[in-house]
Design a protein around this motif. Sequence first.
Motif, mmCIF file in Angstrom:
data_model
loop_
_atom_site.group_PDB
_atom_site.id
_atom_site.type_symbol
_atom_site.label_atom_id
_atom_site.label_comp_id
_atom_site.label_asym_id
_atom_site.label_seq_id
_atom_site.Cartn_x
_atom_site.Cartn_y
_atom_site.Cartn_z
ATOM 1 N N VAL A 358 -5.412 -10.256 3.049
ATOM 2 C CA VAL A 358 -4.652 -9.497 2.053
ATOM 3 C C VAL A 358 -4.519 -10.346 0.799
ATOM 4 O O VAL A 358 -3.881 -11.407 0.843
ATOM 5 N N PRO A 359 -5.099 -9.936 -0.310
ATOM 6 C CA PRO A 359 -4.863 -10.687 -1.546
ATOM 7 C C PRO A 359 -3.403 -10.575 -1.964
ATOM 8 O O PRO A 359 -2.679 -9.697 -1.478
ATOM 9 N N LEU A 360 -2.949 -11.461 -2.817
ATOM 10 C CA LEU A 360 -1.570 -11.416 -3.282
ATOM 11 C C LEU A 360 -1.354 -10.110 -4.040
ATOM 12 O O LEU A 360 -1.917 -9.888 -5.112
ATOM 13 N N THR A 361 -0.560 -9.200 -3.446
ATOM 14 C CA THR A 361 -0.466 -7.816 -3.906
ATOM 15 C C THR A 361 0.953 -7.307 -3.753
ATOM 16 O O THR A 361 1.628 -7.610 -2.771
ATOM 17 N N SER A 362 1.388 -6.471 -4.696
ATOM 18 C CA SER A 362 2.644 -5.755 -4.554
ATOM 19 C C SER A 362 2.334 -4.297 -4.228
ATOM 20 O O SER A 362 1.608 -3.634 -4.966
ATOM 21 N N LEU A 363 2.879 -3.805 -3.115
ATOM 22 C CA LEU A 363 2.694 -2.399 -2.747
ATOM 23 C C LEU A 363 3.828 -1.519 -3.257
ATOM 24 O O LEU A 363 3.773 -0.314 -3.115
ATOM 25 N N SER A 364 4.864 -2.114 -3.823
ATOM 26 C CA SER A 364 6.034 -1.342 -4.229
ATOM 27 C C SER A 364 5.642 -0.209 -5.171
ATOM 28 O O SER A 364 5.010 -0.438 -6.209
ATOM 29 N N ARG A 365 6.010 1.010 -4.735
ATOM 30 C CA ARG A 365 5.740 2.223 -5.518
ATOM 31 C C ARG A 365 4.259 2.530 -5.689
ATOM 32 O O ARG A 365 3.883 3.433 -6.434
ATOM 33 N N LEU A 366 3.390 1.799 -5.031
ATOM 34 C CA LEU A 366 1.965 2.047 -5.144
ATOM 35 C C LEU A 366 1.582 3.280 -4.366
ATOM 36 O O LEU A 366 1.801 3.365 -3.167
ATOM 37 N N ALA A 367 1.041 4.267 -5.050
ATOM 38 C CA ALA A 367 0.667 5.523 -4.415
ATOM 39 C C ALA A 367 -0.790 5.489 -3.993
ATOM 40 O O ALA A 367 -1.588 4.680 -4.466
#
Length: 369
Positions: A358-367
């Motif tokens: 998993v690359p450094l990623t924010s899933l927050s609110r990601l549709a």
Amino acid sequence: MGEPLNVGIIGCGAIAAQYLNTFPSLGSIRLQAVADLDPRRAAAVADSSENVRALSVDELLADPEIDTVLNLTIPAAHAEVAAQAIAAGKHVYGEKPLAAETTSARHVLELAENAGVRVGCAPDTVLGTGIQTARKAVDDGLIGRPVAAVATMVTPGHERWHPNPDFYYVPGGGPLLDMGPYYVTALVTLLGPVTSVIGSASHLREHRTIGTGPRAGKSVPVSVDTHVTGVLVHESGALSTLIMSFDAVQTRASNIELHGEEATLTVPDPNYFDGDVSICTLAGRDNGWDALPASAGYIGAGRGYGLADMALTPAGEQHRANGQLAYHVLDVMESLLRSAAEGTSVPVQSTAQRPKAVPLTSLSRLAVP
């Protein structure tokens, strides 16, 4: 899959609250309904959530608006509920373990393959910045060739805090099947699949006393081993020592320590999504440990990120917290218990692909795109 997952939860026990806390921040998840054998628990969850209906289990399974069942029932019911959901044409994501034993777990995967639906399974804690940063260090060669790992989890028992701890002390429970999935999944994520195991196991008490809640003081029978230890032989040649106990008090050891030819890593508690990763290199051994900055994983992750990852994974690709990985982890644990009973090394029949990083990623609110 192209659209947010319309999710119905079956099982509204203590773990459900953690998923409910996460879902509002995930654009790929749309919670539609909840169900529980106790209608009052389902009603309480629905009342605390916006636009969520309380249904019976049969109503939820028959609801055409729900395409994915989040199975939060007790371990002994995981396989049965998953099979019912698959029969209703729904994808399934469940709490760990995938089933109480591998025969039932394999049946769930076969049903899903025939029905053309996906199976996902916790733990998804390995998708957070803690384990993923450690994995990136391994993948980047910072420790050289991996040699071994030591994974330790000790606690005096969940009956001290859980008001209904019965299921921890029957088949499908115990420290290995309860907490082992976090540690074995982390070890497979870090070092790859396991080919054989050798283990020993024991238990100190025939009964446990509930320490809190309306049943405090009542006795719970113990029918599983409550201290399990063993060695996992990874396909890569690395060896992992595993210690899982409901009989010990505490440890000062790192939850996971990972040794390589060039360095040793301390890896955070795989029961959580984040945590510090430290490294001690051969060249800098006299200077002690250095902290590694978070460099991979879902930032600020919580329970349900594995389900969100499943929603975001295109058709034809394998999501990370997938059923085959969960089956392999269960097979490793079951093989370890069989080895303890037989007193000999046991081959692990299954395998699984090491999930993609998993690359450094924010899933927050990601549709879903």
